[in-house]
Scaffold this active site. Sequence first.
Site, PDB file in Angstrom:
ATOM      1  N   ARG A  53     -24.935  20.970  31.710  1.00  0.00           N
ATOM      2  CA  ARG A  53     -23.550  21.414  31.495  1.00  0.00           C
ATOM      3  C   ARG A  53     -23.501  22.903  31.829  1.00  0.00           C
ATOM      4  O   ARG A  53     -24.522  23.506  32.159  1.00  0.00           O
ATOM      5  CB  ARG A  53     -23.011  21.074  30.085  1.00  0.00           C
ATOM      6  CG  ARG A  53     -23.996  20.980  28.986  1.00  0.00           C
ATOM      7  CD  ARG A  53     -24.646  22.259  28.645  1.00  0.00           C
ATOM      8  NE  ARG A  53     -23.666  23.309  28.412  1.00  0.00           N
ATOM      9  CZ  ARG A  53     -23.908  24.589  28.518  1.00  0.00           C
ATOM     10  NH1 ARG A  53     -25.115  25.033  28.867  1.00  0.00           N
ATOM     11  NH2 ARG A  53     -22.973  25.491  28.288  1.00  0.00           N
ATOM     12  N   GLY A  54     -22.306  23.478  31.731  1.00  0.00           N
ATOM     13  CA  GLY A  54     -22.132  24.863  32.177  1.00  0.00           C
ATOM     14  C   GLY A  54     -21.679  24.822  33.627  1.00  0.00           C
ATOM     15  O   GLY A  54     -22.275  24.112  34.457  1.00  0.00           O
ATOM     16  N   ALA A  55     -20.627  25.590  33.942  1.00  0.00           N
ATOM     17  CA  ALA A  55     -19.961  25.445  35.236  1.00  0.00           C
ATOM     18  C   ALA A  55     -20.905  25.581  36.439  1.00  0.00           C
ATOM     19  O   ALA A  55     -20.945  24.683  37.305  1.00  0.00           O
ATOM     20  CB  ALA A  55     -18.810  26.444  35.310  1.00  0.00           C
ATOM     21  N   ARG A  90     -16.437  15.665  35.632  1.00  0.00           N
ATOM     22  CA  ARG A  90     -15.844  16.593  34.652  1.00  0.00           C
ATOM     23  C   ARG A  90     -14.745  17.390  35.367  1.00  0.00           C
ATOM     24  O   ARG A  90     -14.950  17.878  36.477  1.00  0.00           O
ATOM     25  CB  ARG A  90     -16.899  17.526  34.056  1.00  0.00           C
ATOM     26  CG  ARG A  90     -17.903  16.781  33.187  1.00  0.00           C
ATOM     27  CD  ARG A  90     -18.723  17.730  32.328  1.00  0.00           C
ATOM     28  NE  ARG A  90     -17.930  18.305  31.254  1.00  0.00           N
ATOM     29  CZ  ARG A  90     -18.352  19.322  30.491  1.00  0.00           C
ATOM     30  NH1 ARG A  90     -19.521  19.886  30.705  1.00  0.00           N
ATOM     31  NH2 ARG A  90     -17.599  19.783  29.515  1.00  0.00           N
ATOM     32  N   GLN A 202     -22.597  24.309  21.344  1.00  0.00           N
ATOM     33  CA  GLN A 202     -23.441  24.893  22.405  1.00  0.00           C
ATOM     34  C   GLN A 202     -23.965  26.275  22.014  1.00  0.00           C
ATOM     35  O   GLN A 202     -25.007  26.703  22.487  1.00  0.00           O
ATOM     36  CB  GLN A 202     -22.655  25.010  23.721  1.00  0.00           C
ATOM     37  CG  GLN A 202     -22.372  23.698  24.399  1.00  0.00           C
ATOM     38  CD  GLN A 202     -21.004  23.168  24.051  1.00  0.00           C
ATOM     39  OE1 GLN A 202     -20.512  23.343  22.930  1.00  0.00           O
ATOM     40  NE2 GLN A 202     -20.371  22.499  24.991  1.00  0.00           N
ATOM     41  N   ASP A 243     -15.130  28.657  33.165  1.00  0.00           N
ATOM     42  CA  ASP A 243     -15.225  27.400  33.906  1.00  0.00           C
ATOM     43  C   ASP A 243     -14.300  27.368  35.113  1.00  0.00           C
ATOM     44  O   ASP A 243     -14.557  26.652  36.070  1.00  0.00           O
ATOM     45  CB  ASP A 243     -14.933  26.222  32.977  1.00  0.00           C
ATOM     46  CG  ASP A 243     -16.081  26.046  32.002  1.00  0.00           C
ATOM     47  OD1 ASP A 243     -16.124  26.772  30.990  1.00  0.00           O
ATOM     48  OD2 ASP A 243     -16.975  25.224  32.287  1.00  0.00           O
ATOM     49  N   ASN A 253     -12.171  28.696  29.591  1.00  0.00           N
ATOM     50  CA  ASN A 253     -13.543  28.662  29.082  1.00  0.00           C
ATOM     51  C   ASN A 253     -13.536  27.767  27.848  1.00  0.00           C
ATOM     52  O   ASN A 253     -12.502  27.233  27.441  1.00  0.00           O
ATOM     53  CB  ASN A 253     -14.041  30.088  28.770  1.00  0.00           C
ATOM     54  CG  ASN A 253     -15.535  30.127  28.507  1.00  0.00           C
ATOM     55  OD1 ASN A 253     -16.312  29.589  29.279  1.00  0.00           O
ATOM     56  ND2 ASN A 253     -15.956  30.729  27.405  1.00  0.00           N
ATOM     57  N   LYS A 254     -14.694  27.603  27.250  1.00  0.00           N
ATOM     58  CA  LYS A 254     -14.850  26.681  26.117  1.00  0.00           C
ATOM     59  C   LYS A 254     -13.781  26.904  25.053  1.00  0.00           C
ATOM     60  O   LYS A 254     -13.419  28.038  24.749  1.00  0.00           O
ATOM     61  CB  LYS A 254     -16.252  26.878  25.527  1.00  0.00           C
ATOM     62  CG  LYS A 254     -16.605  25.964  24.379  1.00  0.00           C
ATOM     63  CD  LYS A 254     -16.409  24.497  24.666  1.00  0.00           C
ATOM     64  CE  LYS A 254     -17.188  24.013  25.862  1.00  0.00           C
ATOM     65  NZ  LYS A 254     -16.761  22.669  26.329  1.00  0.00           N
TER      66      LYS A 254
HETATM   67  O1  MRU Z   1     -18.637  22.001  28.089  1.00  0.00           O
HETATM   68  P1  MRU Z   1     -19.667  22.942  28.652  1.00  0.00           P
HETATM   69  O2  MRU Z   1     -20.846  23.141  27.754  1.00  0.00           O
HETATM   70  O3  MRU Z   1     -20.038  22.616  30.068  1.00  0.00           O
HETATM   71  O4  MRU Z   1     -18.883  24.322  28.673  1.00  0.00           O
HETATM   72  C1  MRU Z   1     -19.525  25.473  29.151  1.00  0.00           C
HETATM   73  C2  MRU Z   1     -18.707  26.681  29.000  1.00  0.00           C
HETATM   74  O5  MRU Z   1     -17.563  26.663  28.615  1.00  0.00           O
HETATM   75  C3  MRU Z   1     -19.347  27.936  29.469  1.00  0.00           C
HETATM   76  O6  MRU Z   1     -18.927  29.013  28.685  1.00  0.00           O
HETATM   77  C4  MRU Z   1     -18.902  28.125  30.918  1.00  0.00           C
HETATM   78  O7  MRU Z   1     -19.243  27.014  31.707  1.00  0.00           O
HETATM   79  C5  MRU Z   1     -19.465  29.278  31.527  1.00  0.00           C
HETATM   80  S1  MRU Z   1     -21.073  28.923  31.980  1.00  0.00           S
HETATM   81  C6  MRU Z   1     -21.815  30.109  32.829  1.00  0.00           C
END
Ligand code: MRU
Length: 370
Positions: A53-55, A90, A202, A243, A253-254
């Site tokens: 996970r993470g963009a 996603r 996370q 993201d 973002n999250k």
């Molecule tokens: O749902 P996730 O864990 O994929 O969400 C990740 C985030 O929101 C991060 O803050 C975002 O992707 C930046 S990652 C460098």
Amino acid sequence: MRIAGRHHRTIALAADGWSVEVIDQTLLPFAFELRPLQSLEDAAQAISGMIVRGAPLIGVTAAYGVALAMRADPADASLRQAIETLGATRPTAVNLQWALTRMAEALQPLAPRLRAERAYAEAGAIAEEDVRCCETIGRHGLALLRELAARASGRRLNVLTHCNAGWLACVDWGTALAPIYAAHENGVPVHVYVDETRPRNQGAALTAFELGAHGVPYTLIADNAGGHLMQRGRIDVCLVGCDRATACGDVANKIGTYLKALAARDNGVPFYVALPFSSIDWRMNDGLAQIPIEDRAAREVTHVTGIDEYGRRLEVCIAPADAAAENPAFDVTPAGLITGIITERGVARADRAGLAALYPERDAPRRAGA
Ligand code: MRU
């Protein structure tokens, strides 16, 4: 980055030279295991099941997913299907669509027999570029943190971060955490307040794990504590990942990022977002109206997962069995609440002119009316 003194990346080609190995992030922080991806389906499942996970890491995994599909069958229909399947995993992180578009543009013009080799090369190049971007984001962010540390006159610099925008969200270094690692390596006394980041935690599971493994001092806080700490002058700067950013500097973002930005504005705390170019969606101008927000399972809200005192993994319910729950996974922080955007090209003002000044080649077609 390091775990127990050993360097790791989140994703790499396996020793067999064709399958892909990722760190299974659903098991962290309790177990560190590599998981092989051997097919398009494995890659798609790794993304949708949040094994990765993470963009930025979602984008790199999708690129390798295309390579695995091309190895199995390089025909046009297979390429189309790989891009469609991976593209549906996603919705919010634009790095996914960015990586798939790049793979399609590299592979479509080629004869099928040439596609597998080229796909692996392109996926590898995307991964390497991500590492370089994150490292450079770290250097630009370090300059900022140094300035803030100078104002803190010798005491530790307190950074608040949300979710995980560290190396686990990328290939190495991270986005929001890259400046923190750089500061730590360069003797800036940095300390991180880590939002737990409900519902999937996370922050607690991943950010706390990776900062601790690398030796960066941190304190885990409940999501609701950040505003209180800001009111008492205990946060010098907020630093989060992204993201999807629009061309005007709105940032998804999250979930919960927006509330931290509001609290930061109310308390005069600078609020920075770190992102690589692959997280900017130049087609979008209005984050609230245009960025698709992922809705995830209600169960992530009504249940939490952890380990008991015997190290057994448990999922427990924390709400009435019939509780209605809603789970938007991201929110949009409007550009007006953002002090600056830290990119691999430097720090931009969070607006169209600020981003366009760093990426003139992306702004030129717009000015020409394309
Ligand atoms: O749902 P996730 O864990 O994929 O969400 C990740 C985030 O929101 C991060 O803050 C975002 O992707 C930046 S990652 C460098």
